[in-house]
Design a protein around this motif. Structure first.
Motif, PDB file in Angstrom:
ATOM      1  N   THR A  83      -3.710  -2.380  -3.686  1.00  8.49           N
ATOM      2  CA  THR A  83      -4.839  -3.252  -3.362  1.00  8.49           C
ATOM      3  C   THR A  83      -4.355  -4.684  -3.145  1.00  8.49           C
ATOM      4  OG1 THR A  83      -6.436  -1.908  -4.583  1.00  8.49           O
ATOM      5  CG2 THR A  83      -6.976  -4.220  -4.324  1.00  8.49           C
ATOM      6  N   ASP A  84      -5.045  -5.395  -2.258  1.00 12.55           N
ATOM      7  CA  ASP A  84      -4.785  -6.817  -2.042  1.00 12.55           C
ATOM      8  C   ASP A  84      -5.979  -7.630  -2.498  1.00 12.55           C
ATOM      9  OD1 ASP A  84      -3.108  -9.013  -0.593  1.00 12.55           O
ATOM     10  OD2 ASP A  84      -5.154  -9.266   0.176  1.00 12.55           O
ATOM     11  N   ARG A 139       0.823  -1.211   0.000  1.00 10.01           N
ATOM     12  CA  ARG A 139       0.000   0.000   0.000  1.00 10.01           C
ATOM     13  C   ARG A 139       0.857   1.262   0.000  1.00 10.01           C
ATOM     14  NH1 ARG A 139      -3.595  -3.012   4.542  1.00 10.01           N
ATOM     15  NH2 ARG A 139      -4.943  -4.189   3.106  1.00 10.01           N
ATOM     16  N   SER A 140       1.923   1.247   0.783  1.00  7.47           N
ATOM     17  CA  SER A 140       2.780   2.433   0.886  1.00  7.47           C
ATOM     18  C   SER A 140       3.446   2.758  -0.442  1.00  7.47           C
ATOM     19  CB  SER A 140       3.842   2.212   1.968  1.00  7.47           C
ATOM     20  OG  SER A 140       3.259   2.070   3.238  1.00  7.47           O
ATOM     21  N   LEU A 141       4.052   1.745  -1.072  1.00  8.12           N
ATOM     22  CA  LEU A 141       4.724   1.988  -2.349  1.00  8.12           C
ATOM     23  C   LEU A 141       3.722   2.320  -3.445  1.00  8.12           C
ATOM     24  CD1 LEU A 141       7.501  -0.775  -2.392  1.00  8.12           C
ATOM     25  CD2 LEU A 141       7.760   1.658  -1.884  1.00  8.12           C
ATOM     26  N   GLY A 142       2.566   1.663  -3.408  1.00  9.98           N
ATOM     27  CA  GLY A 142       1.558   1.933  -4.429  1.00  9.98           C
ATOM     28  C   GLY A 142       1.096   3.376  -4.412  1.00  9.98           C
ATOM     29  N   ILE A 143       0.897   3.925  -3.223  1.00  7.49           N
ATOM     30  CA  ILE A 143       0.469   5.325  -3.118  1.00  7.49           C
ATOM     31  C   ILE A 143       1.627   6.276  -3.406  1.00  7.49           C
ATOM     32  CG2 ILE A 143      -0.412   7.074  -1.527  1.00  7.49           C
ATOM     33  CD1 ILE A 143      -2.462   4.939  -2.543  1.00  7.49           C
ATOM     34  N   GLU A 144       2.810   5.925  -2.946  1.00  9.50           N
ATOM     35  CA  GLU A 144       3.971   6.791  -3.121  1.00  9.50           C
ATOM     36  C   GLU A 144       4.262   7.085  -4.591  1.00  9.50           C
ATOM     37  OE1 GLU A 144       6.927   9.170  -1.530  1.00  9.50           O
ATOM     38  OE2 GLU A 144       5.540   7.930  -0.373  1.00  9.50           O
ATOM     39  N   TYR A 145       4.094   6.083  -5.447  1.00  7.36           N
ATOM     40  CA  TYR A 145       4.513   6.234  -6.847  1.00  7.36           C
ATOM     41  C   TYR A 145       3.369   6.142  -7.847  1.00  7.36           C
ATOM     42  CZ  TYR A 145       9.145   5.664  -4.814  1.00  7.36           C
ATOM     43  OH  TYR A 145      10.279   5.816  -4.062  1.00  7.36           O
ATOM     44  N   ILE A 192       3.536   3.803 -11.587  1.00 13.84           N
ATOM     45  CA  ILE A 192       3.837   2.531 -10.924  1.00 13.84           C
ATOM     46  C   ILE A 192       2.596   2.035 -10.185  1.00 13.84           C
ATOM     47  CG2 ILE A 192       5.398   1.326  -9.352  1.00 13.84           C
ATOM     48  CD1 ILE A 192       6.750   2.731 -11.773  1.00 13.84           C
ATOM     49  N   ARG A 193       2.309   0.758 -10.339  1.00 11.33           N
ATOM     50  CA  ARG A 193       1.240   0.109  -9.579  1.00 11.33           C
ATOM     51  C   ARG A 193       1.864  -0.975  -8.696  1.00 11.33           C
ATOM     52  NH1 ARG A 193      -1.862  -2.991 -11.991  1.00 11.33           N
ATOM     53  NH2 ARG A 193      -0.736  -3.276 -13.953  1.00 11.33           N
ATOM     54  N   VAL A 194       1.429  -1.030  -7.453  1.00  7.99           N
ATOM     55  CA  VAL A 194       1.916  -2.049  -6.525  1.00  7.99           C
ATOM     56  C   VAL A 194       0.699  -2.690  -5.865  1.00  7.99           C
ATOM     57  CG1 VAL A 194       3.460  -2.594  -4.611  1.00  7.99           C
ATOM     58  CG2 VAL A 194       3.955  -0.622  -6.083  1.00  7.99           C
ATOM     59  N   ASN A 195       0.523  -3.976  -6.093  1.00  4.56           N
ATOM     60  CA  ASN A 195      -0.604  -4.710  -5.552  1.00  4.56           C
ATOM     61  C   ASN A 195      -0.117  -6.007  -4.924  1.00  4.56           C
ATOM     62  OD1 ASN A 195      -3.053  -3.107  -6.517  1.00  4.56           O
ATOM     63  ND2 ASN A 195      -1.954  -3.420  -8.442  1.00  4.56           N
ATOM     64  N   SER A 196      -0.992  -6.670  -4.209  1.00  6.17           N
ATOM     65  CA  SER A 196      -0.625  -7.953  -3.616  1.00  6.17           C
ATOM     66  C   SER A 196      -1.748  -8.959  -3.781  1.00  6.17           C
ATOM     67  CB  SER A 196      -0.259  -7.802  -2.137  1.00  6.17           C
ATOM     68  OG  SER A 196      -1.351  -7.295  -1.402  1.00  6.17           O
ATOM     69  N   ILE A 197      -1.371 -10.215  -3.645  1.00 12.86           N
ATOM     70  CA  ILE A 197      -2.300 -11.341  -3.668  1.00 12.86           C
ATOM     71  C   ILE A 197      -2.133 -12.083  -2.352  1.00 12.86           C
ATOM     72  CG2 ILE A 197      -2.938 -13.500  -4.820  1.00 12.86           C
ATOM     73  CD1 ILE A 197      -1.535 -12.362  -7.344  1.00 12.86           C
ATOM     74  N   SER A 198      -3.247 -12.436  -1.727  1.00 16.63           N
ATOM     75  CA  SER A 198      -3.195 -13.211  -0.490  1.00 16.63           C
ATOM     76  C   SER A 198      -3.784 -14.596  -0.740  1.00 16.63           C
ATOM     77  CB  SER A 198      -3.958 -12.493   0.627  1.00 16.63           C
ATOM     78  OG  SER A 198      -3.239 -11.381   1.094  1.00 16.63           O
ATOM     79  N   PRO A 199      -2.933 -15.567  -1.058  1.00 15.40           N
ATOM     80  CA  PRO A 199      -3.442 -16.920  -1.283  1.00 15.40           C
ATOM     81  C   PRO A 199      -3.863 -17.576   0.027  1.00 15.40           C
ATOM     82  CG  PRO A 199      -1.253 -16.607  -2.263  1.00 15.40           C
ATOM     83  CD  PRO A 199      -1.499 -15.470  -1.319  1.00 15.40           C
ATOM     84  N   GLY A 200      -4.854 -18.433  -0.078  1.00 11.72           N
ATOM     85  CA  GLY A 200      -5.175 -19.337   1.009  1.00 11.72           C
ATOM     86  C   GLY A 200      -4.367 -20.617   0.844  1.00 11.72           C
ATOM     87  N   LEU A 201      -4.952 -21.743   1.236  1.00 10.42           N
ATOM     88  CA  LEU A 201      -4.250 -23.013   1.126  1.00 10.42           C
ATOM     89  C   LEU A 201      -4.114 -23.406  -0.341  1.00 10.42           C
ATOM     90  CD1 LEU A 201      -3.017 -25.277   2.870  1.00 10.42           C
ATOM     91  CD2 LEU A 201      -5.221 -26.455   2.712  1.00 10.42           C
ATOM     92  N   VAL A 202      -2.873 -23.641  -0.761  1.00  7.63           N
ATOM     93  CA  VAL A 202      -2.563 -23.947  -2.164  1.00  7.63           C
ATOM     94  C   VAL A 202      -1.665 -25.180  -2.209  1.00  7.63           C
ATOM     95  CG1 VAL A 202      -1.411 -23.095  -4.248  1.00  7.63           C
ATOM     96  CG2 VAL A 202      -2.785 -21.527  -2.859  1.00  7.63           C
ATOM     97  N   LEU A 203      -1.877 -26.028  -3.194  1.00 14.01           N
ATOM     98  CA  LEU A 203      -1.126 -27.281  -3.312  1.00 14.01           C
ATOM     99  C   LEU A 203       0.270 -27.044  -3.873  1.00 14.01           C
ATOM    100  CD1 LEU A 203      -3.913 -29.737  -4.508  1.00 14.01           C
ATOM    101  CD2 LEU A 203      -2.676 -29.799  -2.329  1.00 14.01           C
ATOM    102  N   VAL A 204       1.115 -26.445  -3.081  1.00  7.68           N
ATOM    103  CA  VAL A 204       2.527 -26.294  -3.401  1.00  7.68           C
ATOM    104  C   VAL A 204       3.290 -27.445  -2.746  1.00  7.68           C
ATOM    105  CG1 VAL A 204       2.356 -23.803  -3.688  1.00  7.68           C
ATOM    106  CG2 VAL A 204       2.846 -24.745  -1.428  1.00  7.68           C
ATOM    107  N   PRO A 205       4.552 -27.667  -3.114  1.00 10.60           N
ATOM    108  CA  PRO A 205       5.271 -28.833  -2.591  1.00 10.60           C
ATOM    109  C   PRO A 205       5.313 -28.947  -1.074  1.00 10.60           C
ATOM    110  CG  PRO A 205       6.434 -27.966  -4.495  1.00 10.60           C
ATOM    111  CD  PRO A 205       5.299 -27.014  -4.216  1.00 10.60           C
ATOM    112  N   ARG A 206       5.471 -27.850  -0.342  1.00 12.50           N
ATOM    113  CA  ARG A 206       5.564 -27.961   1.114  1.00 12.50           C
ATOM    114  C   ARG A 206       4.228 -28.390   1.733  1.00 12.50           C
ATOM    115  NH1 ARG A 206       5.022 -22.417   0.428  1.00 12.50           N
ATOM    116  NH2 ARG A 206       3.564 -21.360   1.866  1.00 12.50           N
ATOM    117  N   ILE A 207       3.111 -28.029   1.082  1.00 10.63           N
ATOM    118  CA  ILE A 207       1.799 -28.457   1.572  1.00 10.63           C
ATOM    119  C   ILE A 207       1.578 -29.930   1.259  1.00 10.63           C
ATOM    120  CG2 ILE A 207      -0.684 -28.104   1.361  1.00 10.63           C
ATOM    121  CD1 ILE A 207       0.820 -25.895   2.908  1.00 10.63           C
TER     122      ILE A 207
END
Length: 245
Positions: A231-232, A158-164, A169-184
């Protein structure tokens, strides 16, 4: 070329496996020139080029990004995916594990963003996508200090996205839930019945895939998302909206 990232140069950290490898493959399939960065060697065919690097090392990050700029002339997209689980009872956590959690899940993302931003600002355009976590929205006992770092990553987004924002420049994020990656998958192998237990908690009654996170990253990286910033996006099948212990 007619892919959604045609002509763009993209950097993906944690590109050797899981969400990072899926993102690198998808971006490549949409005509991006993809540079992967990871502590491990690249997955076959996933990237245009790959750099073995520890993102906790700020000098190494600066050197790697400078080399990519010298080769490609621009950087359009950064996907900060590299990270690791660090879970502990708070008072049993030692300083080394605290530092490891913060360095891999937060400080490394800052190292990468700081290295690519000058080039993005000079060209007047760029998209940074940070891979956060559902842990940045809902607290689960026994997961400390991972949520602390992921909350910080949302703040960085959020800070970088607003700053620039007014400099392209756009700065966003994704918040995954449980995902079938190797460690899971490894977790499920170690603990029989855990897969079924976790699946039952999810409203769709299935676990997410790395590709589903990658498609969200593709959208945020593309010009289709040009008015989305600071945005997330939760990609968790609705799990975080349900009250569970």
């Amino acid at each position: 070329m007619n892919g959604r990232l045609a002509g763009k140069v993209a950097l993906v950290t944690g590109a050797a496996g899981g969400i990072g490898a899926a993102t690198a493959r998808l971006f490549s399939g949409h005509d991006a020139c993809v540079h992967g960065l990871d502590l491990l060697p690249a997955s076959a065919g996933a990237v245009h080029a790959h750099t073995v690097i520890d993102i906790r090392d700020a000098a190494a990050v600066e050197t790697a990004v400078a080399a990519i700029l010298a080769r490609e002339g621009r950087i359009d997209v950064l996907v900060n995916n590299a990270g690791t689980d660090v879970f502990s009872e708070p008072l049993e956590l030692d300083d080394a594990d605290w530092e490891r959690c913060m360095a891999l899940n937060l400080k490394g993302a800052w190292h990468m963003a700081r290295a690519v931003l000058p080039a993005m600002l000079a060209q007047g355009a760029g998209s940074i996508v940070n891979i956060a976590s559902v842990h940045a929205h809902r607290i689960i006992r026994g997961a400390f200090p991972y949520p602390v770092a992921k909350h910080g990553l949302l703040g960085l987004t959020r800070s970088l996205g607003i700053e620039y924002a007014d400099r392209g420049i756009r700065v966003n994020s994704i918040s995954p839930g449980l995902v079938l990656v190797p460690r899971i998958e490894a977790w499920f192998e170690r603990e029989p019945g855990r897969r079924e237990e976790q699946t039952a908690l999810l409203p769709p009654r299935r676990i997410g895939t790395p590709e589903e996170i990658a498609y969200t990253a593709l959208f945020l990286a593309s010009d289709e998302a040009r008015f989305i910033n600071a945005t997330d996006i939760l990609v968790d099948g609705g799990r975080s909206q349900v009250y569970h212990d």
